[in-house]
Design a protein around this motif. Structure first.
Motif, PDB file in Angstrom:
ATOM      1  N   ASP A  74      55.594  29.874 -22.870  1.00 34.13           N
ATOM      2  CA  ASP A  74      56.893  30.153 -22.262  1.00 34.13           C
ATOM      3  C   ASP A  74      56.767  30.479 -20.779  1.00 34.13           C
ATOM      4  N   VAL A  75      56.003  31.523 -20.463  1.00 37.06           N
ATOM      5  CA  VAL A  75      55.846  31.947 -19.068  1.00 37.06           C
ATOM      6  C   VAL A  75      54.431  32.467 -18.886  1.00 37.06           C
ATOM      7  N   VAL A  76      53.826  32.129 -17.748  1.00 36.25           N
ATOM      8  CA  VAL A  76      52.586  32.784 -17.341  1.00 36.25           C
ATOM      9  C   VAL A  76      52.733  33.226 -15.894  1.00 36.25           C
ATOM     10  N   VAL A  77      51.983  34.279 -15.575  1.00 38.12           N
ATOM     11  CA  VAL A  77      51.866  34.724 -14.192  1.00 38.12           C
ATOM     12  C   VAL A  77      50.390  34.624 -13.845  1.00 38.12           C
ATOM     13  N   PHE A  78      50.111  33.879 -12.792  1.00 39.98           N
ATOM     14  CA  PHE A  78      48.737  33.684 -12.348  1.00 39.98           C
ATOM     15  C   PHE A  78      48.317  34.796 -11.396  1.00 39.98           C
ATOM     16  N   LYS A  79      47.024  35.007 -11.316  1.00 41.14           N
ATOM     17  CA  LYS A  79      46.442  35.834 -10.259  1.00 41.14           C
ATOM     18  C   LYS A  79      46.295  34.933  -9.038  1.00 41.14           C
ATOM     19  N   PRO A  80      46.143  35.502  -7.858  1.00 42.63           N
ATOM     20  CA  PRO A  80      45.937  34.649  -6.667  1.00 42.63           C
ATOM     21  C   PRO A  80      44.724  33.728  -6.791  1.00 42.63           C
ATOM     22  N   ASN A  81      43.721  34.094  -7.602  1.00 39.54           N
ATOM     23  CA  ASN A  81      42.535  33.239  -7.752  1.00 39.54           C
ATOM     24  C   ASN A  81      42.731  32.112  -8.769  1.00 39.54           C
ATOM     25  N   GLY A  82      43.929  32.032  -9.391  1.00 38.22           N
ATOM     26  CA  GLY A  82      44.234  30.935 -10.320  1.00 38.22           C
ATOM     27  C   GLY A  82      44.032  31.258 -11.784  1.00 38.22           C
ATOM     28  N   THR A  83      43.406  32.392 -12.107  1.00 35.39           N
ATOM     29  CA  THR A  83      43.303  32.782 -13.506  1.00 35.39           C
ATOM     30  C   THR A  83      44.627  33.408 -13.946  1.00 35.39           C
ATOM     31  N   ILE A  84      44.799  33.549 -15.237  1.00 36.61           N
ATOM     32  CA  ILE A  84      46.091  34.019 -15.750  1.00 36.61           C
ATOM     33  C   ILE A  84      46.068  35.528 -15.936  1.00 36.61           C
ATOM     34  N   TYR A  85      47.046  36.176 -15.345  1.00 30.94           N
ATOM     35  CA  TYR A  85      47.202  37.622 -15.426  1.00 30.94           C
ATOM     36  C   TYR A  85      48.059  38.023 -16.625  1.00 30.94           C
ATOM     37  N   LEU A  86      49.176  37.299 -16.826  1.00 30.49           N
ATOM     38  CA  LEU A  86      50.173  37.690 -17.818  1.00 30.49           C
ATOM     39  C   LEU A  86      50.655  36.463 -18.582  1.00 30.49           C
ATOM     40  N   LEU A  87      50.640  36.552 -19.910  1.00 29.35           N
ATOM     41  CA  LEU A  87      51.148  35.494 -20.791  1.00 29.35           C
ATOM     42  C   LEU A  87      52.355  36.062 -21.526  1.00 29.35           C
ATOM     43  N   ILE A  88      53.465  35.321 -21.490  1.00 31.01           N
ATOM     44  CA  ILE A  88      54.710  35.808 -22.076  1.00 31.01           C
ATOM     45  C   ILE A  88      55.201  34.849 -23.146  1.00 31.01           C
ATOM     46  N   GLU A  89      55.581  35.414 -24.283  1.00 25.27           N
ATOM     47  CA  GLU A  89      56.177  34.647 -25.384  1.00 25.27           C
ATOM     48  C   GLU A  89      57.616  35.109 -25.541  1.00 25.27           C
ATOM     49  N   CYS A  90      58.546  34.168 -25.447  1.00 27.45           N
ATOM     50  CA  CYS A  90      59.983  34.458 -25.572  1.00 27.45           C
ATOM     51  C   CYS A  90      60.500  33.953 -26.905  1.00 27.45           C
ATOM     52  N   LYS A  91      61.317  34.749 -27.521  1.00 33.07           N
ATOM     53  CA  LYS A  91      62.003  34.367 -28.754  1.00 33.07           C
ATOM     54  C   LYS A  91      63.494  34.583 -28.547  1.00 33.07           C
ATOM     55  N   ALA A  92      64.295  33.870 -29.306  1.00 33.67           N
ATOM     56  CA  ALA A  92      65.747  34.066 -29.272  1.00 33.67           C
ATOM     57  C   ALA A  92      66.063  35.461 -29.820  1.00 33.67           C
ATOM     58  N   PRO A  93      67.182  36.056 -29.404  1.00 42.55           N
ATOM     59  CA  PRO A  93      67.508  37.414 -29.841  1.00 42.55           C
ATOM     60  C   PRO A  93      67.588  37.595 -31.358  1.00 42.55           C
ATOM     61  N   GLN A 104      50.662  34.214 -32.811  1.00 45.04           N
ATOM     62  CA  GLN A 104      50.918  33.035 -31.975  1.00 45.04           C
ATOM     63  C   GLN A 104      50.427  33.266 -30.547  1.00 45.04           C
ATOM     64  N   ILE A 105      50.828  34.377 -29.950  1.00 49.37           N
ATOM     65  CA  ILE A 105      50.429  34.628 -28.556  1.00 49.37           C
ATOM     66  C   ILE A 105      48.921  34.866 -28.467  1.00 49.37           C
ATOM     67  N   ALA A 106      48.341  35.473 -29.499  1.00 55.95           N
ATOM     68  CA  ALA A 106      46.889  35.687 -29.516  1.00 55.95           C
ATOM     69  C   ALA A 106      46.142  34.354 -29.568  1.00 55.95           C
ATOM     70  N   ARG A 107      46.650  33.390 -30.359  1.00 58.12           N
ATOM     71  CA  ARG A 107      46.033  32.048 -30.415  1.00 58.12           C
ATOM     72  C   ARG A 107      46.092  31.390 -29.039  1.00 58.12           C
ATOM     73  N   TYR A 108      47.259  31.460 -28.387  1.00 55.31           N
ATOM     74  CA  TYR A 108      47.393  30.884 -27.049  1.00 55.31           C
ATOM     75  C   TYR A 108      46.410  31.553 -26.092  1.00 55.31           C
ATOM     76  N   ASN A 109      46.249  32.873 -26.259  1.00 52.55           N
ATOM     77  CA  ASN A 109      45.414  33.605 -25.318  1.00 52.55           C
ATOM     78  C   ASN A 109      43.918  33.373 -25.539  1.00 52.55           C
ATOM     79  N   LEU A 110      43.519  32.853 -26.703  1.00 50.84           N
ATOM     80  CA  LEU A 110      42.123  32.461 -26.881  1.00 50.84           C
ATOM     81  C   LEU A 110      41.747  31.410 -25.836  1.00 50.84           C
ATOM     82  N   LEU A 111      42.694  30.556 -25.496  1.00 54.93           N
ATOM     83  CA  LEU A 111      42.489  29.519 -24.491  1.00 54.93           C
ATOM     84  C   LEU A 111      42.775  30.029 -23.078  1.00 54.93           C
ATOM     85  N   LEU A 112      43.891  30.757 -22.910  1.00 56.90           N
ATOM     86  CA  LEU A 112      44.370  31.111 -21.571  1.00 56.90           C
ATOM     87  C   LEU A 112      43.699  32.348 -20.972  1.00 56.90           C
ATOM     88  N   LYS A 113      43.259  33.275 -21.803  1.00 57.07           N
ATOM     89  CA  LYS A 113      42.522  34.467 -21.356  1.00 57.07           C
ATOM     90  C   LYS A 113      43.310  35.352 -20.384  1.00 57.07           C
TER      91      LYS A 113
END
Length: 150
Positions: A74-93, A104-113
């Motif tokens: 859904d959303v990521v925020v990168f660090k200035p060096n290009g690695t990922i600082y924040l991974l966000i998973e959005c769901k409907a209300p 789900q987010i943990a599986r994604y984060n195995l790759l994204l770190k």
């Protein structure tokens, strides 16, 4: 759209072919307004306007490959060096945040770190700091303000 657990933001809307669209300030285009997109846009605005996250380091809805499966974060925020600082998973209300959402987010984060994980359905928000050494995450009371060092 439903009132969410965020401050109020000014959004741009457009109606095309009887479908409401919202302007995404990251993708720089109008996106069909679904309940999940409503949450995503609130999160992006909150990151930029309340938490001081630089717009140029935010990326929205990109395809990733996990075990030969095509997924989309859904959303990521990168660090200035290009690695990922924040991974966000959005769901409907109306979608409850469950253990499967965290899985789900943990599986994604195995790759994204990413260092931080953030899960939200717009009503409930969960923030986690990764502990890669112990292979777990620790819950945080709130999302930290952006203050990454170069």
């Amino acid at each position: 759209m439903q009132k969410l657990n965020f401050p109020s933001f000014e959004f741009r809307f457009k109606n095309t072919k009887n479908k409401l669209a919202i302007f995404d300030i990251i993708r720089k285009k109008f996106i069909q307004l679904t309940p999940e997109e409503w949450v995503r846009q609130h999160i992006v605005h909150d990151l930029i306007f309340n938490k001081n996250y630089p717009e140029q380091l935010i990326n929205v809805e990109k395809v990733i490959k996990i075990n030969d499966l095509t997924k989309r974060y859904d959303v990521v925020v990168f660090k200035p060096n290009g690695t990922i600082y924040l991974l966000i998973e959005c769901k409907a209300p109306q979608v409850k945040i469950t253990q499967s959402t965290f899985d789900q987010i943990a599986r994604y984060n195995l790759l994204l770190k990413a260092d931080l994980l953030y899960i939200s359905n717009g009503l409930n928000h969960y923030y986690c700091q990764m502990d890669f050494e112990l292979e777990k995450y620790n819950f945080l009371p709130e999302l930290p303000l952006y203050q990454l060092k170069q």
